[in-house]
Design a protein around this motif. Structure first.
Motif, PDB file in Angstrom:
ATOM      1  N   GLU A 109      74.859  20.755   7.978  1.00  0.00           N
ATOM      2  CA  GLU A 109      74.470  19.745   6.994  1.00  0.00           C
ATOM      3  C   GLU A 109      73.697  18.601   7.634  1.00  0.00           C
ATOM      4  N   GLU A 110      74.048  18.225   8.864  1.00  0.00           N
ATOM      5  CA  GLU A 110      73.414  17.069   9.503  1.00  0.00           C
ATOM      6  C   GLU A 110      72.080  17.400  10.153  1.00  0.00           C
ATOM      7  N   ILE A 111      72.029  18.509  10.881  1.00  0.00           N
ATOM      8  CA  ILE A 111      70.827  18.770  11.686  1.00  0.00           C
ATOM      9  C   ILE A 111      70.214  20.145  11.439  1.00  0.00           C
ATOM     10  N   GLY A 112      70.747  20.919  10.498  1.00  0.00           N
ATOM     11  CA  GLY A 112      70.127  22.188  10.139  1.00  0.00           C
ATOM     12  C   GLY A 112      70.252  23.281  11.171  1.00  0.00           C
ATOM     13  N   ILE A 113      71.240  23.206  12.066  1.00  0.00           N
ATOM     14  CA  ILE A 113      71.497  24.273  13.035  1.00  0.00           C
ATOM     15  C   ILE A 113      72.695  25.076  12.559  1.00  0.00           C
ATOM     16  N   ASP A 114      72.490  26.390  12.377  1.00  0.00           N
ATOM     17  CA  ASP A 114      73.552  27.270  11.899  1.00  0.00           C
ATOM     18  C   ASP A 114      74.257  27.883  13.098  1.00  0.00           C
ATOM     19  N   LEU A 115      75.400  27.321  13.457  1.00  0.00           N
ATOM     20  CA  LEU A 115      76.141  27.790  14.618  1.00  0.00           C
ATOM     21  C   LEU A 115      76.829  29.121  14.372  1.00  0.00           C
ATOM     22  N   ALA A 116      76.765  29.644  13.134  1.00  0.00           N
ATOM     23  CA  ALA A 116      77.310  30.966  12.843  1.00  0.00           C
ATOM     24  C   ALA A 116      76.334  32.081  13.199  1.00  0.00           C
ATOM     25  N   GLU A 117      75.084  31.736  13.502  1.00  0.00           N
ATOM     26  CA  GLU A 117      74.091  32.732  13.877  1.00  0.00           C
ATOM     27  C   GLU A 117      74.411  33.325  15.252  1.00  0.00           C
ATOM     28  N   ASP A 175      72.634  33.491  17.754  1.00  0.00           N
ATOM     29  CA  ASP A 175      72.052  32.731  18.866  1.00  0.00           C
ATOM     30  C   ASP A 175      73.092  31.847  19.545  1.00  0.00           C
ATOM     31  N   TYR A 176      74.234  31.618  18.910  1.00  0.00           N
ATOM     32  CA  TYR A 176      75.222  30.674  19.426  1.00  0.00           C
ATOM     33  C   TYR A 176      76.585  31.346  19.545  1.00  0.00           C
ATOM     34  N   THR A 177      77.393  30.800  20.430  1.00  0.00           N
ATOM     35  CA  THR A 177      78.775  31.231  20.563  1.00  0.00           C
ATOM     36  C   THR A 177      79.662  30.012  20.755  1.00  0.00           C
ATOM     37  N   CYS A 178      80.846  30.063  20.166  1.00  0.00           N
ATOM     38  CA  CYS A 178      81.823  28.992  20.371  1.00  0.00           C
ATOM     39  C   CYS A 178      82.580  29.291  21.655  1.00  0.00           C
ATOM     40  N   PRO A 229      65.390  37.541  27.678  1.00  0.00           N
ATOM     41  CA  PRO A 229      65.656  38.550  26.652  1.00  0.00           C
ATOM     42  C   PRO A 229      65.955  37.885  25.321  1.00  0.00           C
ATOM     43  N   THR A 230      65.692  38.599  24.243  1.00  0.00           N
ATOM     44  CA  THR A 230      65.893  38.034  22.910  1.00  0.00           C
ATOM     45  C   THR A 230      67.263  38.346  22.339  1.00  0.00           C
ATOM     46  N   ASN A 231      67.955  39.356  22.874  1.00  0.00           N
ATOM     47  CA  ASN A 231      69.251  39.723  22.330  1.00  0.00           C
ATOM     48  C   ASN A 231      70.346  38.833  22.904  1.00  0.00           C
ATOM     49  N   PRO A 232      71.214  38.247  22.061  1.00  0.00           N
ATOM     50  CA  PRO A 232      72.321  37.440  22.573  1.00  0.00           C
ATOM     51  C   PRO A 232      73.266  38.278  23.430  1.00  0.00           C
ATOM     52  N   VAL A 233      73.924  37.629  24.375  1.00  0.00           N
ATOM     53  CA  VAL A 233      74.827  38.309  25.293  1.00  0.00           C
ATOM     54  C   VAL A 233      76.161  37.557  25.298  1.00  0.00           C
ATOM     55  N   THR A 234      77.116  38.070  26.072  1.00  0.00           N
ATOM     56  CA  THR A 234      78.394  37.382  26.204  1.00  0.00           C
ATOM     57  C   THR A 234      78.248  36.203  27.151  1.00  0.00           C
ATOM     58  N   LEU A 235      79.311  35.383  27.246  1.00  0.00           N
ATOM     59  CA  LEU A 235      79.259  34.205  28.097  1.00  0.00           C
ATOM     60  C   LEU A 235      79.064  34.591  29.559  1.00  0.00           C
ATOM     61  N   SER A 236      79.795  35.590  30.032  1.00  0.00           N
ATOM     62  CA  SER A 236      79.667  36.006  31.434  1.00  0.00           C
ATOM     63  C   SER A 236      78.295  36.599  31.695  1.00  0.00           C
ATOM     64  N   GLU A 237      77.815  37.421  30.792  1.00  0.00           N
ATOM     65  CA  GLU A 237      76.500  38.030  30.976  1.00  0.00           C
ATOM     66  C   GLU A 237      75.396  36.981  30.929  1.00  0.00           C
ATOM     67  N   PHE A 238      75.603  35.942  30.125  1.00  0.00           N
ATOM     68  CA  PHE A 238      74.576  34.902  30.002  1.00  0.00           C
ATOM     69  C   PHE A 238      74.292  34.265  31.354  1.00  0.00           C
ATOM     70  N   PHE A 293      84.621  20.872  19.580  1.00  0.00           N
ATOM     71  CA  PHE A 293      84.375  22.285  19.865  1.00  0.00           C
ATOM     72  C   PHE A 293      83.072  22.411  20.658  1.00  0.00           C
ATOM     73  N   VAL A 294      83.099  23.261  21.682  1.00  0.00           N
ATOM     74  CA  VAL A 294      81.954  23.431  22.572  1.00  0.00           C
ATOM     75  C   VAL A 294      81.232  24.721  22.209  1.00  0.00           C
ATOM     76  N   PHE A 295      79.915  24.617  22.004  1.00  0.00           N
ATOM     77  CA  PHE A 295      79.076  25.759  21.662  1.00  0.00           C
ATOM     78  C   PHE A 295      77.993  25.924  22.723  1.00  0.00           C
ATOM     79  N   LEU A 296      77.580  27.173  22.938  1.00  0.00           N
ATOM     80  CA  LEU A 296      76.490  27.482  23.865  1.00  0.00           C
ATOM     81  C   LEU A 296      75.427  28.281  23.133  1.00  0.00           C
ATOM     82  N   GLN A 297      74.173  27.886  23.306  1.00  0.00           N
ATOM     83  CA  GLN A 297      73.051  28.659  22.775  1.00  0.00           C
ATOM     84  C   GLN A 297      72.770  29.799  23.738  1.00  0.00           C
ATOM     85  N   LEU A 298      72.897  31.051  23.263  1.00  0.00           N
ATOM     86  CA  LEU A 298      72.796  32.228  24.126  1.00  0.00           C
ATOM     87  C   LEU A 298      71.372  32.712  24.312  1.00  0.00           C
TER      88      LEU A 298
END
Length: 425
Positions: free
Chosen positions: A129-137, A139-142, A55-64, A166-171
């Protein structure tokens, strides 16, 4: 028939849920050294080829972790490392001496600026700034924060800064492609290569000149003297096996041979192949993450029966650190990141004297183990890791004093004996 490999996804799910529910140990910066830094530990799950359409819509950690494509046997969890041509300032203490045959990997991150809103903001800003990944989008969750770490120099005597991971997951299965700086190379590494009992990680060492840690930079004579008297230090390291690298070089030319060299554990460079090694602070933070996949070690024969019933994590043996200075430490009981920063010296007598002066350190470790065994989790009211590090570094400093004095007396005695032999007869 060969045994079917154990999926890493359930272990990853357990680790991330435990990280989310476990408050991190936050270390306050002392007034004399307010500098701080933060890094982002980014994890993703690559869908299986030909598997369910994610699916294309991000979900919560448990749902993921309930999604079909995530639980597909062919899905591949990966963790992001990067290789910097010019190391960040907070890495300098761990990368002063380099072997030209090896390259060291780390996490995106850097120093906290005056206008940053906190460590989380620093990690996200530095990643962008380093790798061009926007963790505020979306697609990601802290997921959460691991324990703060003290970055020191001079064998623990001087604090450089406090580091917050800090640990991030791509949803989502597919996110916007990264845009790393020209001097930065990304390495998405399968978690299975770090925690799988069927393909255990390949351990190695990183050798550092002891003079780089003990003598001033501009004192060539003193550095040479320390190098002769003390030798070098060896730190545990894991050889990283990236799953994928950019198909083109920074100048746009295709890397036709890069996959073949990656399979052999090497990275193609402009000059010569380099072996990728994970060590020092980055190894410690990685092992902190892995430790959330491990259950506490059994303390009795009755408890050991739980291993056969499947309650013990299959990656427990994989986290045992070789050639560390903490021989009595169980990695699945005490934080693995602690042992990962302990060096062994090239001269056996140095290691012997460290053991002689390490009584206080061993008492701290035994107290730490007793705390974990008694309550099932680490007693977070006590800074066990800080106490163990400080006592171990104190043992190193005492050992080095004894060794240097003994060597100096040996040289003086040898010179005096030679003079007596030549001129006294």
């Amino acid at each position: 028939m060969s045994e079917k490999p154990i999926s890493v996804v359930p272990l990853l799910s357990k680790a991330l849920h435990r990280i989310r529910s476990t408050p991190p140990r936050v270390i306050a910066s002392p007034p004399t050294q307010p500098r701080r830094a933060a890094v982002a530990i980014l994890i993703r799950v690559v869908p299986a080829p030909g598997g369910p359409i994610p699916p294309t819509n991000p979900v919560t950690l448990s749902e993921f972790f309930e999604l079909d494509w995530v639980n597909d046997p062919g899905a591949r969890p990966e963790i992001l490392f990067l290789q910097r041509e010019n190391p960040a300032p907070e890495d300098a203490a761990m990368t002063r001496i380099r072997n030209t045959n090896e390259a060291h990997v780390a996490f995106p991150g850097g120093r906290t600026e005056a206008d940053d809103e906190g460590g989380l903001y620093t990690a996200m800003r530095q990643t962008w700034e380093e790798i061009g990944i926007d963790l505020a989008e979306r697609d990601y969750t802290c997921v959460g924060q691991l324990d703060d770490r003290e970055i020191t120099t001079s064998l623990g005597k001087r604090l450089l800064m406090i580091l917050s991971p800090f640990v991030f997951l791509q949803l989502t299965a597919h996110a916007p492609p990264p845009d790393p700086a020209p001097s930065t190379t990304l390495h998405w590494t399968p978690l299975a290569s770090l925690v799988s009992a069927h393909e255990p990680p390949k351990w190695s060492t990183v050798t550092v000149d002891a003079a780089s840690r003990l003598a001033p930079k501009h004192s060539t004579a003193l550095r040479l003297l320390v190098q002769v008297l003390v030798g070098s230090m060896q730190f545990p390291a894991i050889i990283v096996q990236p799953s994928s690298l950019p198909s083109t070089t920074p100048d746009g030319k295709p890397n036709h041979d890069i996959l073949e060299k990656v399979e052999k554990g090497y990275l193609s460079s402009a000059t010569r192949p380099q072996k990728l090694k994970l060590w020092g602070l980055s190894l410690g933070m990685t092992l902190d993450l892995m430790s959330y996949m491990v259950l506490p070690a059994p303390s009795s024969l009755h408890d050991r029966s739980q291993i056969n019933s499947g309650s013990s994590s299959p990656i427990s043996p994989m986290l045992q650190l070789p050639q560390s200075g903490a021989e009595s430490m169980r990695v699945d009981v005490v934080a693995p990141s602690l042992a990962s920063v302990f060096p062994r010296f090239s001269y056996p007598d140095v290691n012997f004297w460290i053991w002689v002066f390490g009584k206080r350190y061993r008492e701290v470790v035994r107290g730490w183990e007793a705390s974990i065994r008694g309550g099932g989790t680490n007693d977070r009211r006590i800074n066990w890791s800080g106490s163990a590090l400080s006592t171990f570094y104190a043992a190193i400093r005492k050992a080095l004093i004894v060794v240097i004095v003994a060597r100096a007396l040996g040289v003086l005695f040898g010179v005096a004996f030679a003079a007596w032999w030549i001129f006294g007869q």
